[in-house]
Design a protein around this motif. Structure first.
Motif, PDB file in Angstrom:
ATOM      1  N   GLU A 485       0.831  -1.204   0.000  1.00 42.32           N
ATOM      2  CA  GLU A 485       0.000   0.000   0.000  1.00 42.32           C
ATOM      3  C   GLU A 485       0.866   1.255   0.000  1.00 42.32           C
ATOM      4  OE1 GLU A 485      -2.745   1.675   0.083  1.00 42.32           O
ATOM      5  OE2 GLU A 485      -2.880   3.017   1.799  1.00 42.32           O
ATOM      6  N   ILE A 487       0.840   4.754   1.168  1.00 44.20           N
ATOM      7  CA  ILE A 487       0.055   5.521   2.144  1.00 44.20           C
ATOM      8  C   ILE A 487      -0.388   6.840   1.521  1.00 44.20           C
ATOM      9  CG2 ILE A 487       0.074   6.558   4.442  1.00 44.20           C
ATOM     10  CD1 ILE A 487       2.258   4.474   5.188  1.00 44.20           C
ATOM     11  N   ASN A 524      -7.278  -2.969   1.368  1.00 48.31           N
ATOM     12  CA  ASN A 524      -6.728  -2.015   0.401  1.00 48.31           C
ATOM     13  C   ASN A 524      -7.786  -1.574  -0.605  1.00 48.31           C
ATOM     14  OD1 ASN A 524      -4.612  -0.426  -0.541  1.00 48.31           O
ATOM     15  ND2 ASN A 524      -3.930  -1.967  -1.994  1.00 48.31           N
ATOM     16  N   ILE A 527      -9.884   1.207   0.997  1.00 49.18           N
ATOM     17  CA  ILE A 527      -9.314   2.541   1.192  1.00 49.18           C
ATOM     18  C   ILE A 527      -8.960   3.218  -0.127  1.00 49.18           C
ATOM     19  CG2 ILE A 527      -8.449   2.047   3.496  1.00 49.18           C
ATOM     20  CD1 ILE A 527      -5.763   1.492   2.402  1.00 49.18           C
ATOM     21  N   GLN A 528      -8.665   2.429  -1.139  1.00 46.18           N
ATOM     22  CA  GLN A 528      -8.368   2.924  -2.487  1.00 46.18           C
ATOM     23  C   GLN A 528      -7.349   4.062  -2.446  1.00 46.18           C
ATOM     24  OE1 GLN A 528     -12.189   3.631  -4.337  1.00 46.18           O
ATOM     25  NE2 GLN A 528     -12.522   1.454  -4.664  1.00 46.18           N
ATOM     26  N   ASN A 529      -7.651   5.165  -3.104  1.00 44.60           N
ATOM     27  CA  ASN A 529      -6.690   6.283  -3.199  1.00 44.60           C
ATOM     28  C   ASN A 529      -7.115   7.483  -2.372  1.00 44.60           C
ATOM     29  OD1 ASN A 529      -5.009   4.898  -4.995  1.00 44.60           O
ATOM     30  ND2 ASN A 529      -6.222   5.544  -6.767  1.00 44.60           N
ATOM     31  N   TYR A 532      -5.417  10.421   3.871  1.00 41.19           N
ATOM     32  CA  TYR A 532      -4.863   9.724   5.032  1.00 41.19           C
ATOM     33  C   TYR A 532      -5.814   9.735   6.222  1.00 41.19           C
ATOM     34  CZ  TYR A 532      -1.344   8.277   8.474  1.00 41.19           C
ATOM     35  OH  TYR A 532      -0.638   7.610   9.450  1.00 41.19           O
ATOM     36  N   ASP A 534      -8.874   9.501   6.294  1.00 40.71           N
ATOM     37  CA  ASP A 534      -9.880   8.451   6.131  1.00 40.71           C
ATOM     38  C   ASP A 534      -9.240   7.062   6.232  1.00 40.71           C
ATOM     39  OD1 ASP A 534     -11.924  10.272   5.781  1.00 40.71           O
ATOM     40  OD2 ASP A 534     -11.745  10.295   3.590  1.00 40.71           O
ATOM     41  N   LYS A 535      -8.043   6.919   5.689  1.00 37.71           N
ATOM     42  CA  LYS A 535      -7.366   5.614   5.700  1.00 37.71           C
ATOM     43  C   LYS A 535      -7.101   5.123   7.118  1.00 37.71           C
ATOM     44  CE  LYS A 535      -4.877   5.596   1.269  1.00 37.71           C
ATOM     45  NZ  LYS A 535      -3.564   5.374   0.629  1.00 37.71           N
ATOM     46  N   TYR A 539      -7.209   1.283   8.696  1.00 35.57           N
ATOM     47  CA  TYR A 539      -5.996   0.503   8.979  1.00 35.57           C
ATOM     48  C   TYR A 539      -6.147  -0.410  10.198  1.00 35.57           C
ATOM     49  CZ  TYR A 539      -3.168   3.213   5.622  1.00 35.57           C
ATOM     50  OH  TYR A 539      -2.647   3.783   4.494  1.00 35.57           O
TER      51      TYR A 539
END
Length: 608
Positions: A485, A487, A524, A527-529, A532, A534-535, A539
């Motif tokens: 991934e 980040i 993955n 979360i796509q693109n 951060y 939101d990611k 995680y």
């Protein structure tokens, strides 16, 4: 050429690519770049390149050894283009290598040798005097989709990689070649030019030219129906049978059949196995050339006893070959799985086998100490590869250690490991750390980068939770079920770029090791693109502690002062993601790596 003539020419690749070739539409597709379920691929391409490179490394300023890559069968077409009936895989790979070498030089802003341009494309004049521009190799079968033209024109970076199986394989092969140029040739224009010079002047091929397609197909059938030849072993076989007693012939024949079976089951070249065997078993140094092995045997019967005791010698050779074959599948000589061996193959690929020399020399060790040896080999091999130690140099060190290991007992084994492995890694600790601090995607082979992230992630889990069947197996981390991934996304959403701030679209930042983590594919995809902020809400769903605690240690803590809490306390976390955070995380991963691969302080080791 008369109707019945068959012409066999021994030629360099330079001479080969002075003519034009096409792979006809009845041929099968290109398969050397095939991927397995883990997403790995291109092992044949890697082996092709590394075999050539190992000979290239033996070149001096005055001379270089030749290297033979096999035979192709062709038939001249009506338009003066050779129909390639047999040999598509190696010819296509050689052609892709020329394209990749050219592309690397262009990207480095270097002028191109005219000869290299002409080996990729040129023109011919027909009987009417018309000039026809052609590429040196054309794929006509439907599955190729004309993709080779994109590589020939210098558009490899944007070429189709997905449409068909053959297109995927060609794309994978090109990727492996570019990784070889980056990691082995160091993207150095001088190295690239020299390798191109060796490749085209010293790599040899036999081209068999026939008058008709039918004749070419018959020769192809004859070559392939004969099976894999044992020419490389014939002289040694003759030496043994010449000196065997008649009563031993039957047993010797049986042992020899088993021996050659083991070597080919290991997918190994007989001469390479014999060379490794000699270096593991006798005081033969790493300068021993394969083509001089039989001279060595003739001069050293007092050591091998191959003439006075041919059956006994054949049995010893069979025992070594059986162990060697097991090493190739990650097993010890007794057939038990060795994680260190499995992992070394993962980090090195099939082409790196020099460590088998020391494994053959250490077969007398206790099971516990042999396992330790395998683990130390894995650690040291990775440090060698990441620090840029040349294959020729680490082979020399392996051979030196193997010579000593033959006399090492279980009682003095720890001292041996200290001198030859731990001190070796300590001596490279600073360089190893420097390489990790600057490491980016593309600086090393893709599978090696995945191995690096998998080992770091596995280490944190083992520290927190202890051993288990799943955690002990690196494949659980390395497998195709996980993604690397970014980040800060590669081609991220506008919100992700804005949130990151300065450098949000800079590939030099995006491709840094500090911007990468290992994560399950299912997470993955979720979360796509995105950005951060939101990611980091997703995680914590990962089963991997290092990923779970990327932004918040509370995501991994359980209890007070227990093993999990201690492991989490040792992690650096990053609630905000920006350029400075990537720099700091890369430094953290470099520190973590020094523990994973045990690169102790050189001075401390010297004092022990």
């Amino acid at each position: 050429m008369t109707e019945q003539s068959i012409i066999s020419d021994d030629m360099t690749l330079k001479r080969l690519f002075q003519d034009f070739y096409r792979v006809p539409d009845y041929q099968r597709e290109y398969v050397w770049g095939e991927t397995n379920p883990k997403g790995e691929g291109g092992e044949e391409v890697d082996q092709f390149l590394m075999d050539i490179y190992s000979e290239y490394e033996n070149a001096t300023k005055d001379a270089a050894p030749e290297y033979f890559i096999g035979t192709i069968v062709v038939c001249m077409g009506k338009d003066d283009v050779f129909e390639l009936v047999d040999g598509q895989q190696r010819t296509t790979t050689a052609y892709l290598t020329l394209c990749a070498l050219r592309d690397a030089l262009v990207e480095l802003g270097q002028s191109l040798p005219e000869e290299l341009k002409g080996q990729i494309a040129s023109s011919t004049v027909d009987w009417q005097g018309e000039s026809i521009a052609r590429y040196r190799l054309e794929l006509q079968y439907e599955d190729s989709g004309g993709v080779l033209v994109q590589y020939a024109e210098g558009n490899g970076a944007t070429a189709d990689r997905q449409s068909t199986r053959s297109i995927r394989n060609i794309g994978n092969a090109y990727r492996v070649i570019r990784e070889f140029i980056t990691s082995t040739l160091k993207n150095d224009p001088i190295n690239i030019r020299r390798f191109h010079g060796y490749l085209t002047n010293k790599v040899k091929i036999i081209r068999i030219q026939t008058p008709t397609i039918a004749k070419a197909l018959k020769i192809f059938e004859t070559i392939n129906d004969r099976g894999v030849g044992l020419d490389a072993m014939d002289l040694l076989k003759n030496l043994l049978f010449m000196n065997a007693k008649e009563a031993e012939y039957s047993k010797l024949k049986d042992v020899w059949k088993q021996l050659t079976g083991e070597i080919y089951a290991a997918n190994e070249k007989p001469l390479r196995f014999l060379r490794y065997y000699l270096m593991a078993t006798f005081d033969v140094d790493s300068t021993q050339r394969e083509e001089l092995i039989y001279d060595w045997f003739q001069k050293n019967e007092n050591l091998t006893k191959h003439a006075s005791e041919p059956l006994t010698f054949a049995h010893r050779l069979l025992e070594a070959a059986r162990a060697y074959r097991r090493f190739t599948t990650g097993m010890n000589a007794s057939g038990g799985i060795e994680r260190g061996l499995v992992n070394t193959r993962t980090l090195g690929g099939k082409s790196i086998k020099q460590h088998f020399i020391i494994l053959m020399a250490g077969r007398h060790l206790s099971p516990t100490n042999f396992t330790t040896l395998c683990d130390e080999v894995e650690k040291t091999m990775f440090v060698w590869l990441m620090s840029g130690t040349a294959g020729k140099e680490y082979e020399r060190r392996i051979v030196d250690a193997a010579h000593e290991l033959r006399a090492v007992t279980d009682e003095n084994f720890d001292d041996f490991i200290q001198r030859h492995f731990k001190k070796e890694r300590a001596g490279l600790a600073i360089l190893f750390r420097q390489r990790l601090l600057s490491l980016r995607v593309g600086d090393t082979r893709q599978f090696r980068l995945r191995y690096l992230l998998a080992k770091l992630t596995q280490y944190v889990d083992l520290q927190a939770y202890g051993p288990s069947q799943g955690r002990d197996n690196l494949d659980d981390y390395f497998s195709g079920g996980n993604d690397i991934e970014h980040i800060l996304p590669d081609h991220g959403d506008p919100d992700a770029i804005t949130e990151f701030g300065e450098g949000g679209t800079d590939q030099l930042i995006i491709q840094r090791l500090g911007n990468l983590l290992l994560i399950e594919k299912s997470i993955n995809r979720a979360i796509q693109n995105g950005k951060y902020s939101d990611k980091i809400k997703i995680y914590p769903q990962s089963k991997y502690l290092l990923t779970r605690c990327q932004a918040d240690k509370a995501s991994g803590q359980v209890g007070v002062a227990d093993k999990i809490t201690k492991a989490v306390d040792g992690l650096d976390v990053f609630p905000v993601w920006n350029r400075d955070a990537i720099e700091k995380r890369q430094a953290f991963l470099a520190r973590l790596a020094s523990r994973v691969w045990d690169t102790a302080d050189e001075q401390a080791v010297a004092q022990t």
